[in-house]
Motif scaffolding. Structure first.
Motif, PDB file in Angstrom:
ATOM      1  N   UNK A  53      41.523  58.189  32.613  1.00 52.12           N
ATOM      2  CA  UNK A  53      42.534  57.276  32.488  1.00 52.12           C
ATOM      3  C   UNK A  53      43.506  57.622  33.279  1.00 52.12           C
ATOM      4  N   UNK A  54      44.078  58.884  33.210  1.00 49.50           N
ATOM      5  CA  UNK A  54      45.467  59.376  34.131  1.00 49.50           C
ATOM      6  C   UNK A  54      44.961  59.240  35.573  1.00 49.50           C
ATOM      7  N   UNK A  55      43.914  59.854  36.118  1.00 48.20           N
ATOM      8  CA  UNK A  55      43.458  59.474  37.481  1.00 48.20           C
ATOM      9  C   UNK A  55      43.466  57.925  37.953  1.00 48.20           C
ATOM     10  N   UNK A  56      43.127  57.339  37.020  1.00 52.16           N
ATOM     11  CA  UNK A  56      43.030  55.623  37.491  1.00 52.16           C
ATOM     12  C   UNK A  56      44.376  55.088  37.412  1.00 52.16           C
ATOM     13  N   UNK A  57      45.225  55.594  36.402  1.00 54.07           N
ATOM     14  CA  UNK A  57      46.660  55.024  36.315  1.00 54.07           C
ATOM     15  C   UNK A  57      47.422  55.339  37.569  1.00 54.07           C
ATOM     16  N   UNK A  58      47.202  56.638  38.031  1.00 53.32           N
ATOM     17  CA  UNK A  58      47.813  57.022  39.264  1.00 53.32           C
ATOM     18  C   UNK A  58      47.430  56.552  40.561  1.00 53.32           C
ATOM     19  N   UNK A  59      46.400  55.769  40.273  1.00 58.48           N
ATOM     20  CA  UNK A  59      45.640  55.188  41.708  1.00 58.48           C
ATOM     21  C   UNK A  59      44.852  56.177  42.381  1.00 58.48           C
ATOM     22  N   UNK A  60      44.429  57.104  42.095  1.00 57.02           N
ATOM     23  CA  UNK A  60      43.431  58.304  42.668  1.00 57.02           C
ATOM     24  C   UNK A  60      42.067  57.788  42.324  1.00 57.02           C
ATOM     25  N   UNK A  61      41.679  57.233  41.253  1.00 61.39           N
ATOM     26  CA  UNK A  61      40.260  56.802  40.884  1.00 61.39           C
ATOM     27  C   UNK A  61      40.102  55.132  40.685  1.00 61.39           C
ATOM     28  N   UNK A  62      39.073  54.552  41.189  1.00 61.65           N
ATOM     29  CA  UNK A  62      38.882  53.190  40.714  1.00 61.65           C
ATOM     30  C   UNK A  62      38.025  53.224  39.867  1.00 61.65           C
ATOM     31  N   UNK A  63      37.651  51.940  39.041  1.00 66.30           N
ATOM     32  CA  UNK A  63      36.843  51.579  37.875  1.00 66.30           C
ATOM     33  C   UNK A  63      36.079  50.324  38.083  1.00 66.30           C
ATOM     34  N   UNK A  64      34.881  50.368  38.091  1.00 65.01           N
ATOM     35  CA  UNK A  64      34.180  49.123  38.107  1.00 65.01           C
ATOM     36  C   UNK A  64      33.292  49.137  37.167  1.00 65.01           C
ATOM     37  N   UNK A  65      33.263  47.999  36.322  1.00 68.06           N
ATOM     38  CA  UNK A  65      32.540  47.944  35.260  1.00 68.06           C
ATOM     39  C   UNK A  65      31.136  46.859  35.356  1.00 68.06           C
ATOM     40  N   UNK A  66      29.904  47.484  34.818  1.00 67.48           N
ATOM     41  CA  UNK A  66      28.920  46.812  35.023  1.00 67.48           C
ATOM     42  C   UNK A  66      27.893  46.880  33.710  1.00 67.48           C
ATOM     43  N   UNK A  67      27.757  45.868  33.455  1.00 65.87           N
ATOM     44  CA  UNK A  67      27.250  45.731  31.842  1.00 65.87           C
ATOM     45  C   UNK A  67      28.001  46.622  30.859  1.00 65.87           C
ATOM     46  N   UNK A  68      27.214  47.619  30.166  1.00 65.56           N
ATOM     47  CA  UNK A  68      27.916  48.522  29.277  1.00 65.56           C
ATOM     48  C   UNK A  68      28.588  49.684  29.888  1.00 65.56           C
ATOM     49  N   UNK A  69      28.367  49.810  31.228  1.00 60.16           N
ATOM     50  CA  UNK A  69      28.851  51.459  31.966  1.00 60.16           C
ATOM     51  C   UNK A  69      30.086  50.797  32.598  1.00 60.16           C
ATOM     52  N   UNK A  70      30.848  51.959  32.786  1.00 61.27           N
ATOM     53  CA  UNK A  70      31.812  51.935  33.838  1.00 61.27           C
ATOM     54  C   UNK A  70      31.579  52.974  34.678  1.00 61.27           C
ATOM     55  N   UNK A  71      31.864  52.706  36.017  1.00 61.16           N
ATOM     56  CA  UNK A  71      31.598  53.473  37.076  1.00 61.16           C
ATOM     57  C   UNK A  71      32.887  53.760  37.913  1.00 61.16           C
TER      58      UNK A  71
END
Length: 234
Positions: A53-71
């Motif tokens: 969550x911290x890495x995503x908020x900082x823009x270092x990691x991106x998240x993609x949801x597919x079904x029940x999973x988050x990649x």
């Protein structure tokens, strides 16, 4: 961290051991779930989710949801380049998978985000320079006319001048301490290598397995070839 220069914020985020291991695991340009990254970093799934969550908020990691999973994946190539630069500064890689017996294989051939790194990649870059395909006279490498013909002959798409990403640039290899090919051309080379069966990507690993044909194409005339790992000899 709410004060100090921006670089301090990012250094603090990357410097935490579990987060560093997660980021290193994503350097193969493939997406992973929080559970997979938890196992890589040796923390609980809940702790991994908090770190991500911290890495995503900082823009270092991106998240993609597919079904029940988050990649999760690295946010962009700039993040990957920054991490590779830090690996170059460090005397050893940060990912757990790079310790022990697998270390020799990672040093031999691995992915560096979307391009190839390691001994084979450095040998290929050296060959390209010696054959006049790439001009390394300046800090920024240049693809020569002969190089354009050579890469097209190999089936490697040429860089797109309309894209912001550099057409070709040197990327200092942290294990060889000599540059391999990055930029658009480096990404195109790795893609062509996979499509033509010259290298194979291993599941859940940055290690690349180079095939017999791959050695013929990528490293037929290295200046000082190093012995290949036992499993790669033929």
């Amino acid at each position: 961290m709410t004060s100090g220069p921006p670089i301090a914020k990012f250094a603090s985020l990357i410097g935490e051991p579990a987060r560093a291991l997660m980021l290193a695991a994503l350097m193969d340009d493939r997406s992973r779930t929080a559970g997979e990254l938890a196992r890589v970093s040796g923390v609980t799934p809940q702790t991994a989710s908090a770190h991500l969550a911290k890495l995503t908020q900082a823009g270092l990691v991106a998240v993609q949801s597919q079904g029940r999973h988050r990649y999760h994946r690295l946010a962009n190539v700039e993040v990957a380049l920054a991490l590779e630069a830090l690996m170059t500064i460090a005397s050893t890689p940060v990912a757990k998978q790079q310790l022990g017996p697998a270390d020799a294989e990672l040093r031999h051939a691995r992915s560096c985000y979307d391009h190839m790194a390691g001994e084979v990649a450095v040998r290929f870059a050296t060959m390209a320079i010696e054959r006049g395909w790439i001009d390394d006279a300046r800090e920024d490498w240049t693809l020569t006319p002969d190089g354009a013909v050579a890469f097209e002959t190999l089936g490697v798409p040429l860089p797109d001048a309309s894209k912001r990403r550099p057409a070709v640039r040197p990327c200092m290899d942290w294990s060889e301490r000599r540059p391999h090919i990055a930029g658009q051309l480096g990404a195109n080379v790795l893609r062509a290598c996979i499509e033509n069966g010259w290298v194979r990507m291993r599941p859940h690993s940055r290690i690349l397995t180079v095939t017999r044909e791959g050695y013929r194409v990528l490293a037929p005339a290295a200046t000082k070839p190093s012995p290949l790992p036992r499993e790669a000899r033929y």
